[in-house]
Design a protein around this motif. Sequence first.
Motif, mmCIF file in Angstrom:
data_model
loop_
_atom_site.group_PDB
_atom_site.id
_atom_site.type_symbol
_atom_site.label_atom_id
_atom_site.label_comp_id
_atom_site.label_asym_id
_atom_site.label_seq_id
_atom_site.Cartn_x
_atom_site.Cartn_y
_atom_site.Cartn_z
ATOM 1 N N UNK A 48 20.908 -15.342 -33.770
ATOM 2 C CA UNK A 48 20.426 -14.641 -32.408
ATOM 3 C C UNK A 48 21.271 -14.247 -31.434
ATOM 4 N N UNK A 49 22.762 -14.877 -31.805
ATOM 5 C CA UNK A 49 23.716 -14.249 -30.435
ATOM 6 C C UNK A 49 24.272 -15.333 -29.605
ATOM 7 N N UNK A 50 22.865 -16.073 -29.170
ATOM 8 C CA UNK A 50 22.976 -17.217 -28.171
ATOM 9 C C UNK A 50 21.980 -18.169 -28.346
ATOM 10 N N UNK A 51 21.958 -19.332 -27.767
ATOM 11 C CA UNK A 51 20.992 -20.286 -27.852
ATOM 12 C C UNK A 51 20.148 -20.335 -26.619
ATOM 13 N N UNK A 52 19.033 -19.593 -26.666
ATOM 14 C CA UNK A 52 18.173 -19.687 -25.541
ATOM 15 C C UNK A 52 17.572 -21.001 -25.476
ATOM 16 N N UNK A 53 17.009 -21.240 -24.145
ATOM 17 C CA UNK A 53 16.177 -22.443 -24.027
ATOM 18 C C UNK A 53 15.077 -22.569 -25.235
ATOM 19 N N UNK A 54 14.161 -21.757 -25.452
ATOM 20 C CA UNK A 54 13.245 -21.754 -26.584
ATOM 21 C C UNK A 54 13.892 -22.081 -27.835
ATOM 22 N N UNK A 63 32.659 -25.237 -26.330
ATOM 23 C CA UNK A 63 32.816 -24.003 -25.806
ATOM 24 C C UNK A 63 32.388 -22.866 -27.061
ATOM 25 N N UNK A 64 32.143 -23.358 -28.025
ATOM 26 C CA UNK A 64 32.028 -22.223 -28.961
ATOM 27 C C UNK A 64 30.295 -21.683 -28.888
ATOM 28 N N UNK A 65 29.636 -22.528 -28.323
ATOM 29 C CA UNK A 65 28.034 -22.195 -27.972
ATOM 30 C C UNK A 65 27.738 -21.450 -26.604
ATOM 31 N N UNK A 66 27.130 -20.493 -26.855
ATOM 32 C CA UNK A 66 26.841 -19.732 -25.481
ATOM 33 C C UNK A 66 25.190 -19.752 -25.215
ATOM 34 N N UNK A 67 24.982 -19.815 -24.185
ATOM 35 C CA UNK A 67 23.470 -20.308 -23.654
ATOM 36 C C UNK A 67 22.959 -18.898 -22.925
ATOM 37 N N UNK A 68 23.774 -17.945 -22.962
ATOM 38 C CA UNK A 68 23.280 -16.570 -22.262
ATOM 39 C C UNK A 68 23.927 -15.454 -23.441
ATOM 40 N N UNK A 97 33.544 -14.600 -17.616
ATOM 41 C CA UNK A 97 32.522 -15.564 -18.210
ATOM 42 C C UNK A 97 31.224 -14.547 -17.928
ATOM 43 N N UNK A 98 31.152 -13.518 -17.539
ATOM 44 C CA UNK A 98 29.814 -12.807 -17.410
ATOM 45 C C UNK A 98 29.944 -11.568 -18.307
ATOM 46 N N UNK A 99 28.488 -11.170 -18.630
ATOM 47 C CA UNK A 99 28.271 -10.176 -19.329
ATOM 48 C C UNK A 99 27.691 -8.905 -18.573
ATOM 49 N N UNK A 100 28.050 -7.553 -18.869
ATOM 50 C CA UNK A 100 27.476 -6.361 -18.239
ATOM 51 C C UNK A 100 25.938 -6.452 -18.463
#
Length: 164
Positions: free
Chosen positions: A45-51, A75-80, A116-119
């Motif tokens: 999925x590219x990241x780990x969403x709450x769902x 730090x390898x995991x991304x929530x956004x 730490x942000x994404x466009x």
Amino acid sequence: MEVSSLDKDLLQEKDRQLKLEELLTKYQNTPGALIPVLQQAQEIYGYLSPELIRTISSRLRIPASRTYGVATFYSQFHLQPRGRHIIKVCQGTACHVRGGSKVMEALKSYLGVGAGETTADLKFTLETVACLGACGLAPVMMINDQTEGQLTPAKALQKIKSCD
């Protein structure tokens, strides 16, 4: 017959759901499988969403709070969602002394995001790192897996402008 953009998105989502189902079926009764499941789910999925965290927790019979704790600890995991291009700007001593902070400021200004942000268009994610191990090329950044050295703010901007 041409497939519409919406149809392609639906097909991609269906494919991701099938891959996730295979993954969860494979690991659902395996003790200690949380980290490999999170790694592979993030790859899908590219990241780990709450769902996604809730689904993984439910299928592995692990409290969601524990799954979230693991996902936020490493730090390898991304929530956004992350950008197609990951830009890592070195802020180590050699890079700092040779203008790494100026490179970072130029990128932040151009992209309109902070570290730490994404466009908004999901094209770039901007990150800082302590060291990229290329001190002789300082200041340095990486765009995806490509190391770019001996940067000036102008050279850094030129490099990211050439990304697709």
